[in-house]
Design a protein around this motif. Structure first.
Motif, PDB file in Angstrom:
ATOM      1  N   ALA A  54       0.835  -1.197   0.000  1.00  0.00           N
ATOM      2  CA  ALA A  54       0.000   0.000   0.000  1.00  0.00           C
ATOM      3  C   ALA A  54       0.869   1.245   0.000  1.00  0.00           C
ATOM      4  O   ALA A  54       0.606   2.198  -0.738  1.00  0.00           O
ATOM      5  N   LEU A  55       1.934   1.210   0.804  1.00  0.00           N
ATOM      6  CA  LEU A  55       2.826   2.362   0.896  1.00  0.00           C
ATOM      7  C   LEU A  55       3.542   2.598  -0.430  1.00  0.00           C
ATOM      8  O   LEU A  55       3.643   3.733  -0.900  1.00  0.00           O
ATOM      9  N   ARG A  65       1.173   4.023  -2.932  1.00  0.00           N
ATOM     10  CA  ARG A  65       0.869   5.418  -2.630  1.00  0.00           C
ATOM     11  C   ARG A  65       2.030   6.326  -3.045  1.00  0.00           C
ATOM     12  O   ARG A  65       1.831   7.378  -3.648  1.00  0.00           O
ATOM     13  N   ARG A  86       2.097   6.730  -6.775  1.00  0.00           N
ATOM     14  CA  ARG A  86       0.985   7.563  -7.191  1.00  0.00           C
ATOM     15  C   ARG A  86       1.282   9.044  -6.935  1.00  0.00           C
ATOM     16  O   ARG A  86       1.077   9.893  -7.784  1.00  0.00           O
ATOM     17  N   LEU A  87       1.795   9.302  -5.732  1.00  0.00           N
ATOM     18  CA  LEU A  87       2.099  10.685  -5.365  1.00  0.00           C
ATOM     19  C   LEU A  87       3.172  11.268  -6.276  1.00  0.00           C
ATOM     20  O   LEU A  87       3.101  12.423  -6.685  1.00  0.00           O
ATOM     21  N   ASP A 126       5.811  14.531   4.129  1.00  0.00           N
ATOM     22  CA  ASP A 126       5.089  13.722   5.112  1.00  0.00           C
ATOM     23  C   ASP A 126       5.152  14.334   6.504  1.00  0.00           C
ATOM     24  O   ASP A 126       4.221  14.211   7.287  1.00  0.00           O
ATOM     25  N   THR A 131       1.619  13.197   8.271  1.00  0.00           N
ATOM     26  CA  THR A 131       1.605  11.783   7.888  1.00  0.00           C
ATOM     27  C   THR A 131       2.684  10.991   8.614  1.00  0.00           C
ATOM     28  O   THR A 131       2.470   9.832   8.982  1.00  0.00           O
ATOM     29  N   LEU A 176       2.514   7.370  10.353  1.00  0.00           N
ATOM     30  CA  LEU A 176       3.322   6.268   9.823  1.00  0.00           C
ATOM     31  C   LEU A 176       4.182   5.660  10.926  1.00  0.00           C
ATOM     32  O   LEU A 176       4.391   4.457  10.982  1.00  0.00           O
ATOM     33  N   SER A 183       2.272   3.181  12.760  1.00  0.00           N
ATOM     34  CA  SER A 183       1.694   2.091  11.970  1.00  0.00           C
ATOM     35  C   SER A 183       2.419   0.776  12.276  1.00  0.00           C
ATOM     36  O   SER A 183       3.491   0.775  12.857  1.00  0.00           O
ATOM     37  N   PRO A 184       1.800  -0.347  11.882  1.00  0.00           N
ATOM     38  CA  PRO A 184       2.430  -1.646  12.179  1.00  0.00           C
ATOM     39  C   PRO A 184       3.760  -1.846  11.462  1.00  0.00           C
ATOM     40  O   PRO A 184       4.532  -2.703  11.852  1.00  0.00           O
ATOM     41  N   ALA A 237      -3.039  14.609   8.076  1.00  0.00           N
ATOM     42  CA  ALA A 237      -2.270  13.602   7.338  1.00  0.00           C
ATOM     43  C   ALA A 237      -2.953  13.217   6.037  1.00  0.00           C
ATOM     44  O   ALA A 237      -3.123  12.044   5.721  1.00  0.00           O
ATOM     45  N   PHE A 266      -5.466   3.976   1.638  1.00  0.00           N
ATOM     46  CA  PHE A 266      -4.077   3.774   2.004  1.00  0.00           C
ATOM     47  C   PHE A 266      -3.955   3.426   3.487  1.00  0.00           C
ATOM     48  O   PHE A 266      -3.286   2.463   3.853  1.00  0.00           O
ATOM     49  N   PHE A 292      -2.973  -0.310   7.856  1.00  0.00           N
ATOM     50  CA  PHE A 292      -3.325  -0.813   9.181  1.00  0.00           C
ATOM     51  C   PHE A 292      -4.102  -2.121   9.098  1.00  0.00           C
ATOM     52  O   PHE A 292      -4.649  -2.577  10.077  1.00  0.00           O
TER      53      PHE A 292
END
Lengths: 218, 190
Positions: free
Chosen positions: A3-4, A7, A10-11, A71, A76, A80, A83-84, B54, B67, B72
């Protein structure tokens, strides 16, 4: 993790992303060199590997300062960090995405531009190989630099000062690989050294960058 | 639990310390028996929402939320999108959204991450009264399910069973009497 990566890509490709910037800069620099040096194809062929490598290095540097700063500014980075994903992996994914959007286009564009510098035909393979092996190191060293300067407003200058000395080994061995191939020497040791440098930074810099980000958050 | 206090009292700082984003100057942080030093396990219980949402302006609303849902590992993406009335603006680029819509998207992230402890810093800024009330019910529901929420706010959210913690800013005199911690000023660095 995927996912990261998606993203980030895309960015980079959307408006305001850095993907086109490095490539455009690279094109401009390399196309201007024959005008500055003159049309003598012998001289151009001699300086071609160095010119292409310097162009790629500077183009890479150009988009680095936004790597973590964007970020950090919109919050963000805080999320982040919670995040896991471990922060080290996060840095590695971001640096890899930076390479995909900046380094890889340069590797693809380099042989086309090499024509304008009348690089001899048998050197093309070694030029592409050295760029492909060396540009990941540029992105990963740069990621560590970007993480250290993330809190600095207009940190681009500081980032360049930090990162450029670390880029020099990659530049020397990368350009030398292609130059040796042009002069009829054995380019293999040079390529191996560049590849080794890349693997070394790949393994080490995510930890350095993650430590820098942690101290920035704290 | 609601966190109150005038500007500069340290509400944001306290929340960031609890989130593990700033190391505490002294004392110990422990949540559900897990100490802050055990960073990964500790932070896996927490979702944090600060002043900033964010949000990436170049991405659409749905892409932004998707996202976070993917990162998560959450399954409640569609449900959350509807709950926060984001479905109708899902395909809009985030930079065209109003401040309130962005805040709603930011709060949707909290719901989508599905973690037991919510640390929220002024969550209702730029929300309209209706959404604010809706948000309060959401917090109540989360707490009823055994979750926990620590909210820094200036308005009355009318939460059920909320305890209030008031922070007062240190006076200049008290601040001056604090032990100096900068190693360069105390000379500890040599």
């Amino acid at each position: 993790m995927r996912a990261l990566l998606i993203r980030e890509l895309r960015l980079a490709l959307r408006s305001g992303g850095g993907a086109g910037l490095g490539l455009a800069f690279f094109l401009i620099v390399v196309i201007l060199v024959p005008f500055g040096v003159g049309p003598d194809s012998k001289i151009l062929a001699k300086i071609a590997p160095g010119t292409l490598w310097i162009g790629a290095l500077l183009a890479c540097l150009l988009s680095l300062d936004r790597l973590f700063q964007a970020d950090s500014e919109d919050g963000t980075l805080d999320i982040l960090a919670l995040s896991p994903l471990p922060l080290e992996l996060l840095v590695a994914v971001k640096a890899f995405a930076h390479w995909l959007t900046t380094g890889l286009p340069l590797v693809i564009a380099a042989p086309v531009l090499a024509i304008t510098l009348s690089l001899p035909g048998e050197v093309y393979f070694w030029l592409i190989a050295s760029l492909a092996a060396g540009t990941p190191a540029l992105s990963f060293i740069g990621a560590a630099g970007a993480a250290i300067t993330v809190g600095v407003r207009r940190g681009g200058l500081l980032l360049s000062l930090l990162v450029l000395p670390l880029y020099i080994p990659t530049l020397i061995f990368g350009a030398k690989t292609a130059t040796l191939a042009a002069e009829g020497g054995d380019p293999m040791p040079g390529l191996m050294l560049v590849l080794g440098l890349s693997l070394f930074t790949l393994a080490l810099t995510p930890f350095a960058a993650a430590a820098a980000l942690r101290s920035h958050l704290g | 639990m609601v966190l109150r206090g005038p500007n500069g009292a340290g509400k944001t700082t306290l929340l960031r310390v609890l989130a593990g984003l700033i190391p505490p100057q002294s004392g110990k942080v422990e949540l559900r028996g897990i100490a802050l030093e055990n960073r990964d396990d500790y932070q896996d219980q927490i979702t944090f929402a600060g002043h900033l949402d964010a949000i990436k302006p170049q991405l659409t609303v749905a892409e932004n939320l998707r996202f976070w849902a993917d990162l998560f590992d959450s399954k409640t993406f569609d449900q959350t999108l509807q709950e926060f009335r984001l479905s109708e603006i899902a395909d809009r680029q985030a930079h065209t959204c109003s401040a309130g819509q962005k805040r709603r998207l930011g709060l949707a992230r909290i719901a989508v991450t599905a973690r037991p402890i919510w640390l929220l810093d002024e969550p209702t800024v730029s929300l309209d009264t209706e959404t604010t009330a809706q948000f309060a019910t959401l917090v109540d529901r989360h707490c009823a399910k055994g979750g926990m929420a620590l909210i820094a706010t200036h308005i009355d959210l009318a939460l059920a069973n909320a305890t209030e913690l008031r922070l007062e800013p240190l006076s200049a005199k008290a601040r001056a009497s604090l032990p100096e911690s900068d190693p360069f000023l105390t000379g500890d660095w040599v």
